[in-house]
Design a protein around this motif. Structure first.
Motif, PDB file in Angstrom:
ATOM      1  N   ARG A   1       0.806  -1.219   0.000  1.00 10.84           N
ATOM      2  CA  ARG A   1       0.000   0.000   0.000  1.00 10.84           C
ATOM      3  C   ARG A   1       0.842   1.273   0.000  1.00 10.84           C
ATOM      4  NH1 ARG A   1      -3.971  -0.960   4.960  1.00 10.84           N
ATOM      5  NH2 ARG A   1      -2.055  -1.950   5.744  1.00 10.84           N
ATOM      6  N   ALA A   2       2.033   1.215   0.590  1.00  8.38           N
ATOM      7  CA  ALA A   2       2.870   2.417   0.679  1.00  8.38           C
ATOM      8  C   ALA A   2       3.265   2.951  -0.693  1.00  8.38           C
ATOM      9  CB  ALA A   2       4.127   2.108   1.490  1.00  8.38           C
ATOM     10  N   ALA A   3       3.233   2.104  -1.723  1.00  8.75           N
ATOM     11  CA  ALA A   3       3.594   2.553  -3.062  1.00  8.75           C
ATOM     12  C   ALA A   3       2.532   3.460  -3.678  1.00  8.75           C
ATOM     13  CB  ALA A   3       3.829   1.345  -3.964  1.00  8.75           C
ATOM     14  N   PHE A   4       1.300   3.371  -3.170  1.00 12.09           N
ATOM     15  CA  PHE A   4       0.185   4.137  -3.728  1.00 12.09           C
ATOM     16  C   PHE A   4      -0.827   4.328  -2.589  1.00 12.09           C
ATOM     17  CE2 PHE A   4      -2.916   4.116  -7.652  1.00 12.09           C
ATOM     18  CZ  PHE A   4      -3.151   5.464  -7.456  1.00 12.09           C
ATOM     19  N   PRO A   5      -0.455   5.103  -1.549  1.00 12.54           N
ATOM     20  CA  PRO A   5      -1.243   5.140  -0.307  1.00 12.54           C
ATOM     21  C   PRO A   5      -2.651   5.681  -0.464  1.00 12.54           C
ATOM     22  CG  PRO A   5       0.486   6.810  -0.306  1.00 12.54           C
ATOM     23  CD  PRO A   5       0.750   5.931  -1.470  1.00 12.54           C
ATOM     24  N   GLN A   6      -2.895   6.481  -1.495  1.00 11.52           N
ATOM     25  CA  GLN A   6      -4.238   7.041  -1.654  1.00 11.52           C
ATOM     26  C   GLN A   6      -5.218   6.069  -2.288  1.00 11.52           C
ATOM     27  OE1 GLN A   6      -1.447   7.888  -3.213  1.00 11.52           O
ATOM     28  NE2 GLN A   6      -1.797   8.980  -5.155  1.00 11.52           N
ATOM     29  N   PHE A   7      -4.716   4.926  -2.750  1.00 14.80           N
ATOM     30  CA  PHE A   7      -5.591   3.954  -3.402  1.00 14.80           C
ATOM     31  C   PHE A   7      -6.243   3.064  -2.346  1.00 14.80           C
ATOM     32  CE2 PHE A   7      -6.725   0.195  -5.891  1.00 14.80           C
ATOM     33  CZ  PHE A   7      -7.309   0.790  -7.002  1.00 14.80           C
ATOM     34  N   PRO A   8      -7.559   2.785  -2.458  1.00 15.16           N
ATOM     35  CA  PRO A   8      -8.250   1.968  -1.439  1.00 15.16           C
ATOM     36  C   PRO A   8      -7.618   0.580  -1.285  1.00 15.16           C
ATOM     37  CG  PRO A   8      -9.835   3.044  -2.882  1.00 15.16           C
ATOM     38  CD  PRO A   8      -8.493   3.266  -3.502  1.00 15.16           C
ATOM     39  N   ALA A   9      -7.353   0.202  -0.057  1.00 15.25           N
ATOM     40  CA  ALA A   9      -6.633  -1.055   0.217  1.00 15.25           C
ATOM     41  C   ALA A   9      -7.359  -2.269  -0.334  1.00 15.25           C
ATOM     42  CB  ALA A   9      -6.427  -1.198   1.724  1.00 15.25           C
ATOM     43  N   GLN A  10      -8.688  -2.260  -0.275  1.00 16.15           N
ATOM     44  CA  GLN A  10      -9.444  -3.462  -0.671  1.00 16.15           C
ATOM     45  C   GLN A  10      -9.483  -3.682  -2.171  1.00 16.15           C
ATOM     46  OE1 GLN A  10     -10.650  -0.666   0.615  1.00 16.15           O
ATOM     47  NE2 GLN A  10     -12.798  -0.275   0.072  1.00 16.15           N
ATOM     48  N   TYR A  11      -9.008  -2.715  -2.941  1.00  9.99           N
ATOM     49  CA  TYR A  11      -9.086  -2.844  -4.394  1.00  9.99           C
ATOM     50  C   TYR A  11      -7.733  -3.056  -5.072  1.00  9.99           C
ATOM     51  CZ  TYR A  11     -13.848  -1.183  -3.697  1.00  9.99           C
ATOM     52  OH  TYR A  11     -15.157  -1.054  -3.271  1.00  9.99           O
ATOM     53  N   TRP A  12      -6.707  -3.362  -4.297  1.00 14.64           N
ATOM     54  CA  TRP A  12      -5.425  -3.661  -4.939  1.00 14.64           C
ATOM     55  C   TRP A  12      -5.533  -4.933  -5.784  1.00 14.64           C
ATOM     56  CZ3 TRP A  12      -0.563  -1.655  -5.570  1.00 14.64           C
ATOM     57  CH2 TRP A  12      -0.313  -0.426  -4.960  1.00 14.64           C
ATOM     58  N   LEU A  13      -6.172  -5.963  -5.253  1.00 15.44           N
ATOM     59  CA  LEU A  13      -6.442  -7.198  -6.006  1.00 15.44           C
ATOM     60  C   LEU A  13      -5.177  -7.729  -6.679  1.00 15.44           C
ATOM     61  CD1 LEU A  13      -9.817  -6.100  -7.652  1.00 15.44           C
ATOM     62  CD2 LEU A  13      -9.469  -7.242  -5.455  1.00 15.44           C
ATOM     63  N   LEU A  14      -4.213  -8.136  -5.851  1.00 14.17           N
ATOM     64  CA  LEU A  14      -2.939  -8.623  -6.379  1.00 14.17           C
ATOM     65  C   LEU A  14      -3.129  -9.933  -7.115  1.00 14.17           C
ATOM     66  CD1 LEU A  14      -0.489  -7.804  -3.461  1.00 14.17           C
ATOM     67  CD2 LEU A  14      -1.107  -6.417  -5.453  1.00 14.17           C
ATOM     68  N   ASN A  15      -2.455 -10.047  -8.249  1.00 17.96           N
ATOM     69  CA  ASN A  15      -2.670 -11.175  -9.137  1.00 17.96           C
ATOM     70  C   ASN A  15      -1.353 -11.865  -9.463  1.00 17.96           C
ATOM     71  OD1 ASN A  15      -4.858 -12.545 -10.368  1.00 17.96           O
ATOM     72  ND2 ASN A  15      -5.694 -10.607 -11.067  1.00 17.96           N
ATOM     73  N   GLY A  16      -0.978 -11.860 -10.737  1.00 18.78           N
ATOM     74  CA  GLY A  16       0.232 -12.568 -11.157  1.00 18.78           C
ATOM     75  C   GLY A  16       1.504 -11.987 -10.577  1.00 18.78           C
ATOM     76  N   ILE A  17       2.524 -12.824 -10.486  1.00 19.35           N
ATOM     77  CA  ILE A  17       3.826 -12.394  -9.982  1.00 19.35           C
ATOM     78  C   ILE A  17       4.913 -13.188 -10.701  1.00 19.35           C
ATOM     79  CG2 ILE A  17       3.655 -14.014  -8.026  1.00 19.35           C
ATOM     80  CD1 ILE A  17       5.321 -12.016  -6.378  1.00 19.35           C
ATOM     81  N   VAL A  18       5.972 -12.483 -11.113  1.00 20.65           N
ATOM     82  CA  VAL A  18       7.108 -13.111 -11.781  1.00 20.65           C
ATOM     83  C   VAL A  18       8.383 -12.505 -11.219  1.00 20.65           C
ATOM     84  CG1 VAL A  18       5.891 -13.671 -13.927  1.00 20.65           C
ATOM     85  CG2 VAL A  18       6.991 -11.425 -13.682  1.00 20.65           C
ATOM     86  N   ALA A  19       9.512 -13.173 -11.485  1.00 23.75           N
ATOM     87  CA  ALA A  19      10.810 -12.696 -11.015  1.00 23.75           C
ATOM     88  C   ALA A  19      11.824 -12.795 -12.137  1.00 23.75           C
ATOM     89  CB  ALA A  19      11.281 -13.525  -9.815  1.00 23.75           C
ATOM     90  N   ASP A  20      12.854 -11.937 -12.083  1.00 23.17           N
ATOM     91  CA  ASP A  20      13.935 -12.068 -13.049  1.00 23.17           C
ATOM     92  C   ASP A  20      14.791 -13.274 -12.677  1.00 23.17           C
ATOM     93  OD1 ASP A  20      15.363 -11.195 -10.838  1.00 23.17           O
ATOM     94  OD2 ASP A  20      16.312  -9.508 -11.845  1.00 23.17           O
ATOM     95  N   ALA A  21      15.765 -13.604 -13.524  1.00 27.14           N
ATOM     96  CA  ALA A  21      16.548 -14.830 -13.343  1.00 27.14           C
ATOM     97  C   ALA A  21      17.319 -14.841 -12.036  1.00 27.14           C
ATOM     98  CB  ALA A  21      17.503 -15.010 -14.525  1.00 27.14           C
ATOM     99  N   SER A  22      17.731 -13.684 -11.556  1.00 28.00           N
ATOM    100  CA  SER A  22      18.506 -13.614 -10.320  1.00 28.00           C
ATOM    101  C   SER A  22      17.635 -13.614  -9.074  1.00 28.00           C
ATOM    102  CB  SER A  22      19.373 -12.349 -10.322  1.00 28.00           C
ATOM    103  OG  SER A  22      18.559 -11.189 -10.243  1.00 28.00           O
TER     104      SER A  22
END
Length: 320
Positions: A175-196
């Motif tokens: 949330r700290a990255a976008f504090p004005q955005f409502p917490a319940q609507y972040w709706l985190l989905n896919g996640i990937v990482a680089d090779a390292s």
């Protein structure tokens, strides 16, 4: 070195070229199915997918919690005998590691199975700032598993030490990255990482963006794709090429972006929106093909058969 007579060498070369021209390439797209049937049973609603280097497919079921397994050369998948999932009614993200272990999430649980279905580890996530977790997707790096939470703006992490898996703990409240955005609507989905494993890219349906996370200091910034609204579901990262499935706020399909070396900015180069998709949720890449899950989640319980569609990767011969 013994020299081969010119006439003999030319004849051998001609025969070799003739043989190669008449022989099909290994696992070429024309030899493989375009559609894979995950299940013909009602209510399965496939959601996640992983394809191993040897061509084994794993697909998860949002509707039943079951995992399904198949091969890229066979159009029919079968239930994977993964023990310990009897009480998990929904399975979402599924991935494998270099050892062939199968990691999957659903509800509050992260499970790890070997290729025979034996349960190697099970971890439970704690509740977040908004309540009970709903684990959505995961990525496996050399030293950790990172898991997104659809119900909370939180990324969870479990440390990997050899063959052991540590507890699944809240790692980053985004949330700290976008504090004005409502917490319940972040709706985190896919996640990937680089090779390292030093950089994560995390999709947020709610903010319609992908967020870049530095795993060393947890610095978070928005991936800059220009004016493109880009709130994906599942994603794949291959070098600097990001493949993402969009099913909200944009025509359904696979969107491909070329990123800079630090994975901070990029440009959408391809939009595959005319494929045989039925509310696609995520994808996997193997060879020169993209395997896209047709979830039917927009009209549960959907209508059997539940399928995965394979389409050509238009960036196949580009530099990763």
């Amino acid at each position: 070195m013994r020299r081969i007579p010119v006439r003999t060498a030319c004849l051998a070369a001609t025969l070799l070229l003739t043989t190669l021209a008449g022989a099909p390439g290994p696992a070429s797209a024309r030899d493989l199915p375009d559609t894979y049937v995950v299940s013909r049973a009602p209510g399965v609603l496939p959601e996640g997918i992983a394809v191993t280097p040897d061509g084994t497919l794993y697909v998860s079921s949002d509707g039943r919690g079951t995992l399904y397994r198949g091969r890229i050369g066979d159009p029919e998948l079968k239930p994977f005998p993964a023990r310990g999932l009897e009480n998990r009614p929904s399975s979402l993200g599924v991935h494998t590691d270099r050892r062939g272990r199968v990691f999957s999430v659903g509800g509050a649980s992260l499970t790890v199975h070997d290729r025979h279905g034996r349960l190697l580890a099970a971890r439970t996530a704690r509740g977040g700032p908004l309540g009970a977790p709903r684990l959505n997707d995961l990525v496996v790096t050399e030293d950790a598993v990172y898991v997104t939470d659809w119900a909370n703006p939180v990324i969870h992490r479990a440390e990997i030490r050899g063959s052991s898996l540590g507890p699944l703990e809240p790692w980053l409240d985004i949330r700290a990255a976008f504090p004005q955005f409502p917490a319940q609507y972040w709706l985190l989905n896919g996640i990937v990482a680089d090779a390292s494993g030093s950089t994560l890219l995390v999709a947020s349906n709610g903010t319609e963006a992908v967020w870049r996370v530095d795993t060393a200091d947890k610095e978070v910034g928005r991936l800059d794709l220009g004016d493109q609204s880009f709130g994906p579901d599942g994603m794949v990262l291959r070098g600097r090429t990001l493949y993402a499935v969009l099913n909200y706020g944009a025509p359904h399909g696979v969107y491909i972006a070329r990123l800079d070396e630090e994975l901070r900015t990029g440009t959408v180069t391809h939009r595959l929106t005319d494929g045989p998709f039925d509310l696609p949720t995520t994808l996997a890449r193997h060879g020169c093909r993209l395997y896209v899950v047709n979830s039917q989640l927009d009209e549960p319980p959907g209508r059997p058969p539940y399928t995965v569609s394979a389409v050509d990767d238009p960036t196949c011969h580009d530099t990763p």
